[in-house]
Structure formats: structure tokens, C-alpha cells
Design a protein around this motif. Structure first.
Motif, mmCIF file in Angstrom:
data_model
loop_
_atom_site.group_PDB
_atom_site.id
_atom_site.type_symbol
_atom_site.label_atom_id
_atom_site.label_comp_id
_atom_site.label_asym_id
_atom_site.label_seq_id
_atom_site.Cartn_x
_atom_site.Cartn_y
_atom_site.Cartn_z
ATOM 1 N N LEU A 96 9.703 -3.887 9.883
ATOM 2 C CA LEU A 96 8.594 -4.791 9.581
ATOM 3 C C LEU A 96 7.616 -4.147 8.617
ATOM 4 O O LEU A 96 7.157 -4.779 7.647
ATOM 5 C CB LEU A 96 7.891 -5.174 10.887
ATOM 6 C CG LEU A 96 6.732 -6.167 10.800
ATOM 7 C CD1 LEU A 96 7.235 -7.542 10.388
ATOM 8 C CD2 LEU A 96 6.004 -6.253 12.141
ATOM 9 N N THR A 97 7.299 -2.878 8.840
ATOM 10 C CA THR A 97 6.329 -2.185 7.997
ATOM 11 C C THR A 97 6.848 -2.025 6.575
ATOM 12 O O THR A 97 6.140 -2.311 5.597
ATOM 13 C CB THR A 97 5.999 -0.807 8.595
ATOM 14 O OG1 THR A 97 5.501 -0.975 9.926
ATOM 15 C CG2 THR A 97 4.972 -0.083 7.758
ATOM 16 N N VAL A 98 8.092 -1.577 6.435
ATOM 17 C CA VAL A 98 8.659 -1.347 5.093
ATOM 18 C C VAL A 98 8.749 -2.657 4.316
ATOM 19 O O VAL A 98 8.372 -2.728 3.135
ATOM 20 C CB VAL A 98 10.039 -0.676 5.212
ATOM 21 C CG1 VAL A 98 10.728 -0.619 3.860
ATOM 22 C CG2 VAL A 98 9.901 0.723 5.798
ATOM 23 N N ALA A 99 9.228 -3.722 4.973
ATOM 24 C CA ALA A 99 9.391 -5.002 4.273
ATOM 25 C C ALA A 99 8.048 -5.566 3.828
ATOM 26 O O ALA A 99 7.895 -6.023 2.678
ATOM 27 C CB ALA A 99 10.116 -5.994 5.187
ATOM 28 N N VAL A 100 7.061 -5.550 4.717
ATOM 29 C CA VAL A 100 5.758 -6.132 4.385
ATOM 30 C C VAL A 100 5.060 -5.317 3.300
ATOM 31 O O VAL A 100 4.508 -5.876 2.339
ATOM 32 C CB VAL A 100 4.880 -6.219 5.658
ATOM 33 C CG1 VAL A 100 3.453 -6.624 5.300
ATOM 34 C CG2 VAL A 100 5.476 -7.227 6.623
ATOM 35 N N VAL A 101 5.091 -3.999 3.421
ATOM 36 C CA VAL A 101 4.392 -3.162 2.439
ATOM 37 C C VAL A 101 5.031 -3.283 1.061
ATOM 38 O O VAL A 101 4.329 -3.445 0.054
ATOM 39 C CB VAL A 101 4.375 -1.692 2.927
ATOM 40 C CG1 VAL A 101 3.885 -0.771 1.813
ATOM 41 C CG2 VAL A 101 3.479 -1.556 4.146
ATOM 42 N N LEU A 102 6.361 -3.236 0.979
ATOM 43 C CA LEU A 102 7.016 -3.338 -0.325
ATOM 44 C C LEU A 102 6.793 -4.701 -0.969
ATOM 45 O O LEU A 102 6.471 -4.793 -2.165
ATOM 46 C CB LEU A 102 8.514 -3.061 -0.168
ATOM 47 C CG LEU A 102 8.911 -1.617 0.128
ATOM 48 C CD1 LEU A 102 10.420 -1.498 0.250
ATOM 49 C CD2 LEU A 102 8.391 -0.676 -0.951
ATOM 50 N N ALA A 103 6.957 -5.770 -0.186
ATOM 51 C CA ALA A 103 6.767 -7.115 -0.743
ATOM 52 C C ALA A 103 5.331 -7.333 -1.195
ATOM 53 O O ALA A 103 5.085 -7.884 -2.285
ATOM 54 C CB ALA A 103 7.179 -8.162 0.285
ATOM 55 N N SER A 104 4.368 -6.901 -0.387
ATOM 56 C CA SER A 104 2.965 -7.102 -0.759
ATOM 57 C C SER A 104 2.579 -6.233 -1.955
ATOM 58 O O SER A 104 1.741 -6.645 -2.776
ATOM 59 C CB SER A 104 2.054 -6.808 0.436
ATOM 60 O OG SER A 104 2.259 -5.502 0.903
ATOM 61 N N LEU A 105 3.193 -5.051 -2.085
ATOM 62 C CA LEU A 105 2.907 -4.225 -3.256
ATOM 63 C C LEU A 105 3.440 -4.861 -4.532
ATOM 64 O O LEU A 105 2.749 -4.880 -5.564
ATOM 65 C CB LEU A 105 3.525 -2.837 -3.068
ATOM 66 C CG LEU A 105 2.705 -1.793 -2.318
ATOM 67 C CD1 LEU A 105 3.498 -0.514 -2.150
ATOM 68 C CD2 LEU A 105 1.388 -1.509 -3.035
ATOM 69 N N VAL A 106 4.653 -5.395 -4.491
ATOM 70 C CA VAL A 106 5.236 -6.022 -5.680
ATOM 71 C C VAL A 106 4.428 -7.256 -6.081
ATOM 72 O O VAL A 106 4.064 -7.432 -7.254
ATOM 73 C CB VAL A 106 6.706 -6.384 -5.425
ATOM 74 C CG1 VAL A 106 7.265 -7.206 -6.583
ATOM 75 C CG2 VAL A 106 7.540 -5.120 -5.224
ATOM 76 N N LEU A 107 4.133 -8.120 -5.114
ATOM 77 C CA LEU A 107 3.335 -9.309 -5.424
ATOM 78 C C LEU A 107 1.916 -8.945 -5.841
ATOM 79 O O LEU A 107 1.349 -9.551 -6.755
ATOM 80 C CB LEU A 107 3.301 -10.230 -4.205
ATOM 81 C CG LEU A 107 4.633 -10.869 -3.812
ATOM 82 C CD1 LEU A 107 4.490 -11.671 -2.521
ATOM 83 C CD2 LEU A 107 5.147 -11.777 -4.926
ATOM 84 N N GLY A 108 1.332 -7.937 -5.179
ATOM 85 C CA GLY A 108 -0.017 -7.507 -5.556
ATOM 86 C C GLY A 108 -0.062 -6.950 -6.961
ATOM 87 O O GLY A 108 -1.024 -7.179 -7.709
ATOM 88 N N LEU A 109 0.991 -6.220 -7.362
ATOM 89 C CA LEU A 109 1.045 -5.691 -8.720
ATOM 90 C C LEU A 109 1.160 -6.816 -9.742
ATOM 91 O O LEU A 109 0.498 -6.788 -10.794
ATOM 92 C CB LEU A 109 2.226 -4.733 -8.851
ATOM 93 C CG LEU A 109 2.463 -4.125 -10.232
ATOM 94 C CD1 LEU A 109 1.246 -3.328 -10.684
ATOM 95 C CD2 LEU A 109 3.701 -3.237 -10.222
ATOM 96 N N ALA A 110 1.969 -7.826 -9.448
ATOM 97 C CA ALA A 110 2.102 -8.961 -10.371
ATOM 98 C C ALA A 110 0.777 -9.705 -10.519
ATOM 99 O O ALA A 110 0.372 -10.049 -11.641
ATOM 100 C CB ALA A 110 3.193 -9.901 -9.867
#
Length: 314
Positions: A96-110
Motif C-alpha cells: 500500500l505504501t509503495v503504490a500510493v507514494v509512487l503514484a502520488s509522486l508521478v501525478l504530483g510531478l506532472a
């Protein structure tokens, strides 16, 4: 012939007290004195409960049988690490932690790259994008559970019905993904703010020099922007991990820990409030705190390195 007389020198006045400047230690205590009430309050509210939890973790203590408690040492920690359900909850927490952090980082960067550009209405767009992070976590989970995921009147199935698509039960079919989506929605604005701050601290002269040399937007992003954002990406990942590891609201509200979504905090809740095993729940809670402290240590190192870089630029 005139005699010259010299005025007698004034004798030192031993009756006047000598005023000594305050020592450095006294000055330091005077500076810190206004902070003592806040420090005492923090110790009482945070540290004393943790010490009590640590003590209880060494006892075989069931709340239904308070007179039968006994000291067991590290046996509760062995049971926590050897329990199959708890091991599964640890794996769920990591996933849960890895999926949420990676997805939110990619979307946050965009989104940060979008807001780094000047366009009409940028302030309004930025305010709207920050709004999900300001929503109370329980309210956000309820919003996703009933407004979006509900198979009968949810918005997602309503849109699919409009285009003639299927009507799935999102929580039953993809329970872990349902929890992850709600957390990504809430934590993407946080990542966006951190990365936007990093983008706005770039050296614009270096970027202009790269453009003069013929570098395109993708080359500037890969060779200049990403290396500059490395510290900010690490900070966002670490701070997000600290929260997601301890997240309880979304799991409890959306799935109630069922369908394989029980993470470690929810398992602690089950052990304490449902099984009444105070010792096991305290041992699991201590392990969660230790993991959070390890992640927080790396986060503080990243923050201190960012401060040193900013001071070096200044």
C-alpha cells in the motif's frame, strides 16, 4: 619659584558592587524558558503514553482477564513477528505504501510541471488542486466509498452507465486498489507542493544557457530538472511513507480491513479492541513506531541537506 602640587589620585571605591554579566548558561536557560511549558506538554502527551505502551508490550495482558497478566519479556514480539496474519498485514502495508507514494509522486510531478508554467487562472487551479489534501481523512474516505464507489448511485458507475459500460462493485472487486486510489487522491497535492517548490528554486540562468545550446524541453527535464528535484522527490517519498505506514482511516472506512486490505495499524486495532490482547497490540504498535522513526530519520537527513544547499546558494 612656585611649587607644583599634584592632586592625589582617587582611591578605588571598594564599596560599589561589581556587576557581572550573566553567564552563557544562564542566558541560554532564559532563552529556552518560554519553551518549557510546550516541551513538558509534548512529553506528557506523546512520550509517557509510548513508555506505557512499551511496558505493556512485555506482559501477557488480556483485558478480559486483568488478574491473569504476567511478565513475558519479548515473547509478544516473537508472536507478532511469527503470526501469519500479522506478516500478511506487514506485506499489505508495504504494498500500500509503495503504490500510493509512487503514484502520488508521478501525478504530483506532472501537476507541478503544469503549475510551473504561466497561464491565466493559475492561482485558481492551484487552489483547487490543493483542496483534496485539506479534507479530513475520514471524510475523504467516506466521499470515495459512497459518492464514487457505490455500485448503485456512485459517480463512477453513473459515468459507465452513461456510456453503456459495466457496473462493477469497485470495493468488492478491487479492494486494495480502491483504498490506494483514495489515498493517492489525497496525497498528490502534498507531493505537488513539494515538487513545485523545487521547480521554482531552479537556476534559471542554467536553463537559459541550455536552451541557447540547443537543448530541448525533454533534455532539460532529464539532465537538469530531475537531478535538481532528486532531494525533493526523496523528501516527498519519505514524508508520504511516514503517513501511509500509519494510515488507518481509509482502510477502516472503505473496507473495514476485509478482503485482504488489513494493514499493520488495522491489525493492531483488531488485536486491541476486538481480541482485547493489550500485550500483543502494544508490541505491534511499538514495531510500527520503530519503523516510522527509521523512515523519519532519513527524512530529517534529506531536510537538513536541502537546508544546507539553500544556505550554500545564498
Amino acid at each position: 619659584m612656585t611649587a607644583t602640587t599634584t592632586a592625589p589620585s582617587a582611591a578605588p571605591d571598594h564599596t560599589r558592587p561589581t556587576v557581572r554579566p550573566p553567564s552563557n548558561r544562564l542566558r541560554a536557560w532564559a532563552t529556552r524558558a518560554p519553551l518549557l511549558p510546550a516541551l513538558i506538554f509534548m512529553i506528557v502527551v506523546t512520550q509517557l503514553p509510548f513508555v506505557a505502551t512499551l511496558v505493556i508490550s512485555f506482559f501477557d495482558w488480556n483485558a478480559l482477564y486483568p488478574d491473569a497478566r504476567s511478565f513475558t519479556g519479548f515473547a509478544n514480539y516473537g508472536d507478532v513477528l511469527g503470526d501469519a496474519a500479522l506478516r500478511k498485514s506487514v506485506w499489505t502495508t508495504i504494498l500500500l505504501t509503495v503504490a500510493v507514494v509512487l503514484a502520488s509522486l508521478v501525478l504530483g510531478l506532472a501537476l507541478a510541471l503544469l503549475l510551473d508554467r504561466k497561464f491565466k487562472g493559475r492561482g485558481v487551479v492551484r487552489t483547487l488542486l490543493i483542496a483534496p489534501f485539506l479534507v479530513v481523512p475520514v471524510a475523504a474516505a467516506l466521499l470515495w466509498k459512497h459518492v464514487l464507489y457505490n455500485p448503485e448511485y456512485g459517480l463512477l458507475n453513473g459515468l459507465l452507465h452513461y456510456v453503456g459500460g459495466p457496473q462493477p462493485d469497485w470495493i468488492s472487486n478491487t479492494p486494495l486498489l480502491a483504498v490506494e486510489a483514495s489515498l493517492v487522491w489525497q496525497w498528490t497535492p502534498f507531493m505537488m507542493l513539494i515538487l513545485l517548490a523545487g521547480l521554482q528554486s531552479r537556476d534559471q540562468q542554467q536553463i537559459e544557457a541550455a536552451r541557447v545550446d540547443g537543448a530541448g524541453d525533454w533534455q532539460i527535464f532529464v539532465h537538469l530538472t530531475l537531478p535538481h528535484l532528486r532531494r525533493y522527490l526523496e523528501l516527498g517519498a519519505l514524508l508520504g511513507s511516514i503517513y501511509i505506514v500509519q494510515n488507518f482511516d481509509a482502510v477502516f472506512t472503505i473496507t473495514s480491513g476485509g478482503l485482504g486490505t488489513a494493514n499493520l495499524p488495522y491489525t493492531v486495532y483488531q488485536s486491541f479492541y476486538q481480541a482485547h490482547e493489550n500485550g500483543l497490540a502494544s508490541a505491534a504498535g511499538v514495531l510500527v513506531v520503530i519503523g516510522s522513526i527509521i523512515i523519519a530519520t532519513f527524512a530529517l537527513r534529506v531536510v537538513s541537506s536541502l537546508f544546507r544547499e539553500e544556505v550554500g546558494r545564498a
